[in-house]
Scaffold this motif. Structure first.
Motif, PDB file in Angstrom:
ATOM      1  N   VAL A 230       0.841  -1.190   0.000  1.00 38.16           N
ATOM      2  CA  VAL A 230       0.000   0.000   0.000  1.00 38.16           C
ATOM      3  C   VAL A 230       0.879   1.242   0.000  1.00 38.16           C
ATOM      4  O   VAL A 230       2.002   1.235   0.512  1.00 38.16           O
ATOM      5  CB  VAL A 230      -0.949   0.029   1.219  1.00 38.16           C
ATOM      6  CG1 VAL A 230      -1.979  -1.063   1.135  1.00 38.16           C
ATOM      7  CG2 VAL A 230      -0.171  -0.072   2.527  1.00 38.16           C
ATOM      8  N   LYS A 231       0.355   2.294  -0.610  1.00 33.86           N
ATOM      9  CA  LYS A 231       1.006   3.601  -0.576  1.00 33.86           C
ATOM     10  C   LYS A 231       0.023   4.587   0.022  1.00 33.86           C
ATOM     11  O   LYS A 231      -1.153   4.610  -0.348  1.00 33.86           O
ATOM     12  CB  LYS A 231       1.414   4.055  -1.976  1.00 33.86           C
ATOM     13  CG  LYS A 231       2.073   5.430  -2.008  1.00 33.86           C
ATOM     14  CD  LYS A 231       2.436   5.849  -3.426  1.00 33.86           C
ATOM     15  CE  LYS A 231       3.065   7.231  -3.441  1.00 33.86           C
ATOM     16  NZ  LYS A 231       3.424   7.664  -4.822  1.00 33.86           N
ATOM     17  N   ALA A 232       0.485   5.406   0.961  1.00 31.40           N
ATOM     18  CA  ALA A 232      -0.399   6.340   1.655  1.00 31.40           C
ATOM     19  C   ALA A 232       0.130   7.761   1.564  1.00 31.40           C
ATOM     20  O   ALA A 232       1.348   7.986   1.551  1.00 31.40           O
ATOM     21  CB  ALA A 232      -0.554   5.945   3.121  1.00 31.40           C
ATOM     22  N   ASP A 233      -0.776   8.695   1.485  1.00 33.93           N
ATOM     23  CA  ASP A 233      -0.477  10.109   1.687  1.00 33.93           C
ATOM     24  C   ASP A 233      -0.835  10.396   3.142  1.00 33.93           C
ATOM     25  O   ASP A 233      -2.008  10.445   3.496  1.00 33.93           O
ATOM     26  CB  ASP A 233      -1.299  10.976   0.730  1.00 33.93           C
ATOM     27  CG  ASP A 233      -0.970  12.455   0.843  1.00 33.93           C
ATOM     28  OD1 ASP A 233      -0.660  12.915   1.964  1.00 33.93           O
ATOM     29  OD2 ASP A 233      -1.047  13.166  -0.174  1.00 33.93           O
ATOM     30  N   TYR A 234       0.181  10.558   3.985  1.00 37.25           N
ATOM     31  CA  TYR A 234      -0.094  10.694   5.412  1.00 37.25           C
ATOM     32  C   TYR A 234      -0.301  12.158   5.825  1.00 37.25           C
ATOM     33  O   TYR A 234      -0.506  12.442   7.007  1.00 37.25           O
ATOM     34  CB  TYR A 234       1.025  10.058   6.248  1.00 37.25           C
ATOM     35  CG  TYR A 234       2.419  10.614   6.013  1.00 37.25           C
ATOM     36  CD1 TYR A 234       2.863  11.742   6.695  1.00 37.25           C
ATOM     37  CD2 TYR A 234       3.296   9.996   5.129  1.00 37.25           C
ATOM     38  CE1 TYR A 234       4.139  12.238   6.504  1.00 37.25           C
ATOM     39  CE2 TYR A 234       4.574  10.492   4.924  1.00 37.25           C
ATOM     40  CZ  TYR A 234       4.989  11.618   5.610  1.00 37.25           C
ATOM     41  OH  TYR A 234       6.254  12.111   5.404  1.00 37.25           O
ATOM     42  N   GLU A 240      -3.305   5.858  -1.528  1.00 32.46           N
ATOM     43  CA  GLU A 240      -3.103   6.223  -2.925  1.00 32.46           C
ATOM     44  C   GLU A 240      -2.961   5.007  -3.822  1.00 32.46           C
ATOM     45  O   GLU A 240      -3.145   5.115  -5.032  1.00 32.46           O
ATOM     46  CB  GLU A 240      -1.863   7.113  -3.078  1.00 32.46           C
ATOM     47  CG  GLU A 240      -2.041   8.496  -2.495  1.00 32.46           C
ATOM     48  CD  GLU A 240      -1.108   9.512  -3.127  1.00 32.46           C
ATOM     49  OE1 GLU A 240      -0.141   9.089  -3.778  1.00 32.46           O
ATOM     50  OE2 GLU A 240      -1.356  10.720  -2.971  1.00 32.46           O
ATOM     51  N   MET A 241      -2.648   3.865  -3.249  1.00 33.68           N
ATOM     52  CA  MET A 241      -2.450   2.680  -4.074  1.00 33.68           C
ATOM     53  C   MET A 241      -2.569   1.425  -3.226  1.00 33.68           C
ATOM     54  O   MET A 241      -2.173   1.409  -2.055  1.00 33.68           O
ATOM     55  CB  MET A 241      -1.062   2.709  -4.738  1.00 33.68           C
ATOM     56  CG  MET A 241      -0.827   1.605  -5.756  1.00 33.68           C
ATOM     57  SD  MET A 241       0.918   1.209  -5.958  1.00 33.68           S
ATOM     58  CE  MET A 241       1.240   0.346  -4.423  1.00 33.68           C
ATOM     59  N   THR A 242      -3.120   0.396  -3.827  1.00 34.62           N
ATOM     60  CA  THR A 242      -3.114  -0.939  -3.236  1.00 34.62           C
ATOM     61  C   THR A 242      -2.667  -1.903  -4.322  1.00 34.62           C
ATOM     62  O   THR A 242      -3.247  -1.936  -5.404  1.00 34.62           O
ATOM     63  CB  THR A 242      -4.504  -1.352  -2.729  1.00 34.62           C
ATOM     64  OG1 THR A 242      -4.969  -0.395  -1.775  1.00 34.62           O
ATOM     65  CG2 THR A 242      -4.451  -2.720  -2.079  1.00 34.62           C
ATOM     66  N   SER A 243      -1.626  -2.670  -4.042  1.00 38.72           N
ATOM     67  CA  SER A 243      -1.117  -3.628  -5.021  1.00 38.72           C
ATOM     68  C   SER A 243      -0.637  -4.869  -4.271  1.00 38.72           C
ATOM     69  O   SER A 243      -0.995  -5.070  -3.104  1.00 38.72           O
ATOM     70  CB  SER A 243       0.008  -3.000  -5.857  1.00 38.72           C
ATOM     71  OG  SER A 243       0.344  -3.826  -6.954  1.00 38.72           O
ATOM     72  N   GLN A 244       0.166  -5.675  -4.912  1.00 34.81           N
ATOM     73  CA  GLN A 244       0.622  -6.916  -4.299  1.00 34.81           C
ATOM     74  C   GLN A 244       1.947  -7.335  -4.923  1.00 34.81           C
ATOM     75  O   GLN A 244       2.241  -7.001  -6.075  1.00 34.81           O
ATOM     76  CB  GLN A 244      -0.417  -8.024  -4.509  1.00 34.81           C
ATOM     77  CG  GLN A 244      -0.183  -9.283  -3.690  1.00 34.81           C
ATOM     78  CD  GLN A 244      -1.337 -10.262  -3.817  1.00 34.81           C
ATOM     79  OE1 GLN A 244      -1.956 -10.381  -4.869  1.00 34.81           O
ATOM     80  NE2 GLN A 244      -1.639 -10.987  -2.744  1.00 34.81           N
ATOM     81  N   VAL A 245       2.765  -8.050  -4.145  1.00 32.68           N
ATOM     82  CA  VAL A 245       4.012  -8.576  -4.688  1.00 32.68           C
ATOM     83  C   VAL A 245       3.707  -9.564  -5.812  1.00 32.68           C
ATOM     84  O   VAL A 245       2.619 -10.161  -5.852  1.00 32.68           O
ATOM     85  CB  VAL A 245       4.858  -9.269  -3.600  1.00 32.68           C
ATOM     86  CG1 VAL A 245       5.306  -8.286  -2.541  1.00 32.68           C
ATOM     87  CG2 VAL A 245       4.089 -10.428  -2.971  1.00 32.68           C
ATOM     88  N   GLN A 246       4.651  -9.721  -6.708  1.00 33.94           N
ATOM     89  CA  GLN A 246       4.456 -10.679  -7.789  1.00 33.94           C
ATOM     90  C   GLN A 246       4.546 -12.104  -7.244  1.00 33.94           C
ATOM     91  O   GLN A 246       5.452 -12.447  -6.495  1.00 33.94           O
ATOM     92  CB  GLN A 246       5.517 -10.470  -8.873  1.00 33.94           C
ATOM     93  CG  GLN A 246       5.283 -11.312 -10.113  1.00 33.94           C
ATOM     94  CD  GLN A 246       6.351 -11.085 -11.165  1.00 33.94           C
ATOM     95  OE1 GLN A 246       7.527 -11.295 -10.899  1.00 33.94           O
ATOM     96  NE2 GLN A 246       5.947 -10.663 -12.345  1.00 33.94           N
ATOM     97  N   ASN A 247       3.576 -12.927  -7.613  1.00 37.32           N
ATOM     98  CA  ASN A 247       3.532 -14.329  -7.199  1.00 37.32           C
ATOM     99  C   ASN A 247       3.723 -14.507  -5.687  1.00 37.32           C
ATOM    100  O   ASN A 247       4.722 -15.068  -5.226  1.00 37.32           O
ATOM    101  CB  ASN A 247       4.612 -15.140  -7.940  1.00 37.32           C
ATOM    102  CG  ASN A 247       4.459 -15.072  -9.440  1.00 37.32           C
ATOM    103  OD1 ASN A 247       3.347 -15.094  -9.963  1.00 37.32           O
ATOM    104  ND2 ASN A 247       5.583 -14.962 -10.142  1.00 37.32           N
TER     105      ASN A 247
END
Length: 379
Positions: A230-234, A240-247
């Motif tokens: 996750v990426k946050a604007d604190y 700002e973003m939600t993703s995941q590691v590859q595999n």
């Protein structure tokens, strides 16, 4: 925003080899070959004198442009454990102090106090390294070499604030007097940390946090125990973003994240179980934040459909993690036969990926079709 996987360095490090045939049965603590701790490490098929016990810290050190990992190891040699600093090239992931670590040089030794008492360090304001401590409630400036507190260095103690707080992870912004910190499921955002600290917001995490990393005076990165990034604007604050590691691997022992402020990329240290022969399998993964749009929703009217009135229609450009994608241009077109007209045939996406179109309806009853499209270029 999403993450583009650049490269993986696997394995990113090694253990010290036994240098002889492995034991067919686990050797005793004291036997014909002398003192041997953790004998299972060199019992066939395993033949390495070390294994990772814990990843204490993982961060980007801008002064030397290196990725730093502080590791606790179980060993077969005295005293049965080791604490080492591993240094990697921030661009390629190459293990830079390999000889020093494998030769057990004093230069790579960090000591048990730094590794055991200092946890989850990350870069912060003025390119300094900050960390929470297991032995106290304070957040302190630490040495990137030894993980020990810097003498006379900066510190704050959230336990003295209101409400009293104890954190495991913290991002320090001394310039703006901000702190983003967490202990499990919630990211707390504080301001005025140098005067009268005030917790002004909280962000709920998608899972229990495993590591937190500084990007800038506004943004930070986090990774959960199951590999969600996750990426946050604190400052605002907001996600700002939600993703995941590859595999993502079910057997991963842990995920640790840092942010390379020079190359503007996120780096993940994935701690994996050793191979059957005891070889290290841990790896470095490099990700570049990019826009990766996967869906443009059908336009939906958000104001009343009335003859002769202007109607606002909204479409959303969505990324592969469900986040709104910006900045992109979305084009609209009324398909023939058209009786009204489109007052705004082009719209830029807002922060949440929203694109707005204004349609002028005719005075008579009609059916219109609005087609929307966006041109997305792959990185």
């Amino acid at each position: 925003m999403s993450l583009w996987h650049i490269r993986t360095v696997s394995p990113c490090m090694e253990y010290i080899e036994l240098g002889r045939a492995c034991y067919t049965t686990t050797p005793p603590l004291w036997g014909p070959d002398g003192l041997i701790y953790n004998g299972h490490l060199i019992t066939c098929p395993r033949h390495y004198k070390q294994t990772t016990n814990d990843v204490a810290n993982f961060f980007y050190e801008p002064g030397n442009d290196r990725l730093i990992a502080h590791l606790l190891l179980n060993t077969t040699y005295w005293p049965g454990w080791d604490a080492r600093r591993y240094e990697f090239d921030a661009e390629t992931g190459k293990w830079l102090n390999r000889d020093s670590v494998l030769n057990r040089s004093s230069d790579s030794w960090i000591g048990i106090w730094g590794a055991a008492w200092t946890r989850d360090a990350t870069m912060g304001s003025f390119n300094k390294i900050y960390a929470c401590r297991n032995s106290e409630t304070a957040i302190r400036e630490i040495s990137w070499r030894s993980a020990e507190p810097v003498e006379g260095g900066w510190w704050v103690d959230p336990y003295t604030w209101n409400p009293k707080s104890i954190y495991s992870f913290a991002v320090v912004n001394r310039v703006d007097g901000l702190l983003a910190a967490a202990s499990s499921w919630t990211l707390d955002c504080w301001r005025n940390i140098g005067t009268t600290p005030e917790r002004f917001a909280q962000l709920r995490l998608p899972n229990v946090l495993n590591y937190l990393a500084y990007e800038s005076r506004r943004n930070c990165w986090g990774i959960t125990r199951d590999g969600i990034i996750v990426k946050a604007d604190y400052q605002i604050p907001r996600w700002e973003m939600t993703s995941q590691v590859q595999n993502p691997a079910a057997d991963a022992r842990g995920y640790y994240i840092t942010y390379d402020t020079k190359r503007k990329q996120a780096v993940v240290f994935r701690w994996l179980p050793d191979a059957a022969d005891g070889a290290c399998r841990s790896q470095l993964e490099f990700y570049y934040p990019v826009v990766k749009a996967t869906l443009l929703t059908q336009p939906v009217p958000v104001t009343s459909l009335k003859a002769g009135e202007r109607v606002m229609l909204v479409s959303h450009l969505v990324g592969d993690a469900g986040e709104g994608v910006t900045p992109y241009t979305v084009e609209g077109e009324l398909l023939p036969p058209a009786e009204g007209y489109l007052a705004t045939p082009v719209s830029g996406t807002e922060f949440n990926g929203r694109a707005c179109f204004i349609y002028q309806a005719p005075w008579q009853t009609c059916t219109e079709t609005l087609k929307v499209s966006a041109n997305i270029e792959e990185p």
